[in-house]
Design an enzyme around this catalytic site. Structure first.
Site, PDB file in Angstrom:
ATOM      1  N   ASP A  95      -6.792   1.165   1.408  1.00 40.19           N
ATOM      2  CA  ASP A  95      -6.669   1.220   2.870  1.00 40.19           C
ATOM      3  C   ASP A  95      -7.990   0.773   3.485  1.00 40.19           C
ATOM      4  O   ASP A  95      -8.890   0.313   2.789  1.00 40.19           O
ATOM      5  CB  ASP A  95      -6.295   2.640   3.321  1.00 40.19           C
ATOM      6  CG  ASP A  95      -7.437   3.627   3.054  1.00 40.19           C
ATOM      7  OD1 ASP A  95      -7.302   4.798   3.432  1.00 40.19           O
ATOM      8  OD2 ASP A  95      -8.478   3.219   2.490  1.00 40.19           O
ATOM      9  N   LYS A 113       0.835  -1.215   0.000  1.00 45.13           N
ATOM     10  CA  LYS A 113       0.000   0.000   0.000  1.00 45.13           C
ATOM     11  C   LYS A 113       0.868   1.262   0.000  1.00 45.13           C
ATOM     12  O   LYS A 113       0.638   2.180  -0.778  1.00 45.13           O
ATOM     13  CB  LYS A 113      -0.944   0.011   1.208  1.00 45.13           C
ATOM     14  CG  LYS A 113      -2.052   1.038   1.066  1.00 45.13           C
ATOM     15  CD  LYS A 113      -2.639   1.486   2.396  1.00 45.13           C
ATOM     16  CE  LYS A 113      -1.851   2.626   2.965  1.00 45.13           C
ATOM     17  NZ  LYS A 113      -2.358   3.152   4.229  1.00 45.13           N
TER      18      LYS A 113
END
Ligand code: SF4
Length: 217
Positions: free
Chosen positions: A139, A121
């Site tokens: 997220d 991420k």
């Protein structure tokens, strides 16, 4: 509405609601963005933006950061949480950037993911927001909203990212992931929702008459 129609509506409507997509984490270049994203793990962007001015006043380049002792970095970032681990990672990645990348943040997903404290991420955020390379960092906000909007049944952020990349045009990913985060903060929050309160679900599920239990967290 079929899934692709829902995705198309979301893409269109969020672009109307959020025409501008400013990067939530304050930074001046790829290195300060990388450090800020690393600090944002289990911490709010607002908190990171309070902490980074002090840290970057001490060091805002890999060279200067590599000179700092880990306890000094740790003290500067302590209110972000997980400070011992984050400080060690920041110190080590600064040294690796100097040793292996001529002091530059590599615009390369694999190279970024090899850096200490940098997962998929974080690497995706840097590729998208520092280098403009299409990426869809997922997220908790995006994972939650994608479920609520019936865009994925992914059990984790990896599966959700895979599904979202199939539904949305690549050229929209960088702005869209921020727009979903903004909507998750402004309206579709982690607190439960019965899936009937706003125009988004009313449009996606026009026949929905009774409250539903939506994904939290
Ligand atoms: S109705 Fe609730 S779950 Fe659906 S988009 Fe709005 S806030 Fe999110």
């Amino acid at each position: 509405m079929r899934k692709q129609e829902r995705a198309d509506f979301i893409n269109r409507r969020l672009a109307e609601l959020y025409p501008e997509t400013p990067v939530p984490l304050d930074h001046t270049d790829a290195f300060t963005l990388l450090v800020a994203v690393l600090l944002s793990a289990q911490c709010t962007d607002a908190r990171v933006n309070l902490v980074t001015p002090g840290l970057f006043a001490l060091a805002d380049t890999p060279e200067a950061m590599a000179e700092l002792e880990v306890p000094v970095i740790q003290e500067a970032i302590k209110s972000c949480g997980l400070a011992p681990r984050k400080a060690k990672a920041i110190a080590e990645l600064s040294k690796i950037l100097i040793r292996d990348h001529a002091g530059e943040v590599p615009a390369n997903m694999a190279a970024l993911e090899k850096l200490p404290g940098v997962g998929h991420k974080t690497a995706s955020v840097v590729m998208a927001q520092a280098f403009g390379v299409p990426a869809f960092p997922v997220d908790t906000h995006i994972h939650r909203l994608a479920q609520r909007w019936g865009l994925t049944s992914g059990r984790n952020v990896v599966e959700t990212e895979r599904d979202l990349k199939k539904l949305f045009p690549e050229q929209d990913w960088n702005a869209l992931h921020l727009r979903i985060i903004f909507y998750g903060r402004d309206a579709c929050t982690a607190r439960g929702c019965d899936g009937t309160v706003c125009e988004i679900c009313r449009t996606l599920y026009p026949r929905r008459r009774t409250p539903v239990v939506t994904k939290k967290g």
